[in-house]
Structure formats: C-alpha cells, structure tokens
Scaffold this motif. Structure first.
Motif, short mmCIF file in Angstrom:
data_model
loop_
_atom_site.label_atom_id
_atom_site.label_comp_id
_atom_site.label_asym_id
_atom_site.label_seq_id
_atom_site.Cartn_x
_atom_site.Cartn_y
_atom_site.Cartn_z
N LEU A 70 -8.92 19.74 10.60
CA LEU A 70 -9.63 19.43 11.25
C LEU A 70 -9.57 18.46 12.66
O LEU A 70 -9.16 18.75 13.83
CB LEU A 70 -11.23 19.70 11.17
N CYS A 71 -9.83 17.16 12.04
CA CYS A 71 -9.03 16.27 12.57
C CYS A 71 -7.99 15.78 12.95
O CYS A 71 -7.49 14.77 13.15
CB CYS A 71 -9.94 15.06 12.15
N VAL A 72 -7.04 16.51 12.10
CA VAL A 72 -5.03 15.82 11.56
C VAL A 72 -5.53 14.49 10.99
O VAL A 72 -4.40 13.77 12.11
CB VAL A 72 -4.04 15.95 13.36
N LYS A 73 -6.34 13.66 10.38
CA LYS A 73 -6.34 12.51 10.08
C LYS A 73 -5.15 12.68 8.75
O LYS A 73 -5.04 13.30 8.32
CB LYS A 73 -7.59 11.84 9.31
N GLY A 74 -4.43 11.62 8.80
CA GLY A 74 -3.56 11.21 7.95
C GLY A 74 -3.38 9.91 7.07
O GLY A 74 -3.93 9.55 7.30
N THR A 75 -2.17 9.79 6.39
CA THR A 75 -1.76 8.12 5.92
C THR A 75 -1.42 7.04 6.53
O THR A 75 -0.85 8.36 8.03
CB THR A 75 -0.67 9.46 4.36
N ALA A 76 -1.74 6.80 6.52
CA ALA A 76 -1.68 5.04 7.21
C ALA A 76 -1.58 4.32 6.25
O ALA A 76 -1.67 4.11 5.43
CB ALA A 76 -2.96 4.86 7.83
N PHE A 77 -0.80 3.49 7.16
CA PHE A 77 0.11 2.59 6.10
C PHE A 77 -0.44 0.71 6.72
O PHE A 77 -0.27 0.58 7.35
CB PHE A 77 1.77 2.51 5.96
N GLY A 78 -0.37 -0.11 5.42
CA GLY A 78 -1.12 -1.54 6.09
C GLY A 78 -0.36 -1.96 4.18
O GLY A 78 0.29 -1.83 4.10
N ARG A 79 -0.99 -3.69 4.85
CA ARG A 79 -0.48 -4.44 3.90
C ARG A 79 -1.55 -5.24 3.22
O ARG A 79 -2.64 -4.97 3.89
CB ARG A 79 -0.15 -5.58 4.87
N ASN A 80 -0.96 -5.39 1.80
CA ASN A 80 -2.00 -6.24 1.30
C ASN A 80 -1.72 -7.76 0.88
O ASN A 80 -1.20 -8.03 0.81
CB ASN A 80 -2.35 -5.71 -0.67
N ILE A 81 -2.71 -8.40 0.92
CA ILE A 81 -2.74 -9.82 1.34
C ILE A 81 -2.81 -10.79 -0.57
O ILE A 81 -4.62 -10.14 -0.83
CB ILE A 81 -3.54 -10.74 2.54
N ARG A 82 -2.31 -11.05 -1.42
CA ARG A 82 -2.63 -11.30 -2.39
C ARG A 82 -3.55 -13.01 -1.39
O ARG A 82 -2.72 -13.58 -1.14
CB ARG A 82 -1.84 -11.59 -3.34
N HIS A 83 -4.36 -12.58 -2.79
CA HIS A 83 -4.80 -14.46 -2.71
C HIS A 83 -4.57 -15.59 -3.57
O HIS A 83 -4.37 -16.23 -3.62
CB HIS A 83 -6.13 -14.48 -2.68
N ARG A 84 -3.40 -15.47 -4.30
CA ARG A 84 -2.75 -15.99 -5.60
C ARG A 84 -1.63 -16.87 -4.20
O ARG A 84 -0.68 -16.10 -3.88
CB ARG A 84 -2.53 -15.42 -6.98
N HIS A 85 -1.06 -17.46 -3.83
CA HIS A 85 -0.47 -18.66 -3.60
C HIS A 85 0.74 -18.58 -4.65
O HIS A 85 0.25 -19.56 -5.84
CB HIS A 85 -0.44 -19.67 -2.95
N SER A 86 1.72 -18.30 -4.99
CA SER A 86 2.70 -18.29 -6.18
C SER A 86 3.37 -20.12 -5.64
O SER A 86 4.27 -20.42 -4.91
CB SER A 86 3.87 -17.30 -6.00
N GLY A 87 3.22 -20.91 -6.62
CA GLY A 87 3.94 -22.30 -5.81
C GLY A 87 3.20 -23.50 -5.44
O GLY A 87 2.07 -23.41 -5.41
N ARG A 88 3.61 -23.93 -5.06
CA ARG A 88 2.83 -24.38 -3.64
C ARG A 88 2.38 -23.97 -2.40
O ARG A 88 2.07 -23.09 -1.60
CB ARG A 88 4.76 -25.82 -2.87
N TRP A 89 1.49 -24.74 -1.79
CA TRP A 89 0.48 -24.52 -1.16
C TRP A 89 0.91 -24.17 0.55
O TRP A 89 0.20 -23.93 0.79
CB TRP A 89 -0.93 -25.36 -0.44
N GLN A 90 2.15 -25.21 0.65
CA GLN A 90 3.03 -24.58 2.51
C GLN A 90 3.21 -23.24 2.24
O GLN A 90 3.74 -22.63 3.26
CB GLN A 90 3.98 -25.58 2.30
N ARG A 91 3.61 -22.31 1.14
CA ARG A 91 3.65 -20.75 1.26
C ARG A 91 2.88 -19.91 1.72
O ARG A 91 2.07 -19.98 1.66
CB ARG A 91 4.74 -20.70 -0.38
N LYS A 92 3.87 -18.54 2.00
CA LYS A 92 2.14 -18.28 2.29
C LYS A 92 2.10 -17.06 1.14
O LYS A 92 2.65 -16.97 0.38
CB LYS A 92 2.99 -17.58 3.73
N ALA A 93 1.24 -16.84 1.49
CA ALA A 93 0.65 -15.92 0.58
C ALA A 93 1.01 -14.48 0.32
O ALA A 93 1.61 -13.79 1.38
CB ALA A 93 -0.71 -15.17 0.40
N PRO A 94 1.67 -13.73 -1.11
CA PRO A 94 2.36 -12.76 -0.64
C PRO A 94 1.88 -11.36 -0.17
O PRO A 94 0.90 -11.51 -0.77
CB PRO A 94 2.99 -12.55 -2.57
#
Length: 70
Positions: A7-31
């Motif tokens: 009816l409304c042609v709503k379909g699959t949408a894509f996005g990003r997941n942000i992990r809240h665990r920073h791997s390593g030092r705090w200067q790195r961005k979350a994966p």
C-alpha cells in the motif's frame, strides 16, 4: 521477494549501529557497523472494489485500514 508494503511502498532502510564500547584508547571513535531496518509486514486480506485481495501490509497501514473501516 522484496520486503515492501503493497500500500505505502515502505521498504528496507539501511543505517548504522554505534557500539558503546571503545576498543583501546579513548581517542579512538566508537566502531560503527551497518544494520538493516525492515518493515513489519503482515499478510492481510483487503477488499478492493468488493473483491478480496491478499496483500502484504505494514502495521502502520493496517492500523489506518482498521481506523477507516470503523
């Protein structure tokens, strides 16, 4: 068969997941990882022009159909 509302042609949408665990030092961005948002589809018999037609309908359209029927 694509996951699309008939009816409304709503379909699959894509996005990003942000992990809240920073791997390593705090200067790195979350994966970030890719993820998929799929519509909540249901098979529903809808009367179109007095004829029953079986459609894949998302829950938002299903709510609108029941509201219009009342």
């Amino acid at each position: 068969m694509p996951a699309v509302c008939d009816l409304c042609v709503k379909g699959t949408a894509f996005g990003r997941n942000i992990r809240h665990r920073h791997s390593g030092r705090w200067q790195r961005k979350a994966p970030r990882t890719s993820r998929v948002f799929r519509p909540n589809l249901h098979h529903q018999t809808v009367y179109v022009g007095g004829q029953p037609v079986r459609l894949r309908v998302c829950t938002r359209c299903l709510r609108t159909l029941t509201k219009a029927a009342v």
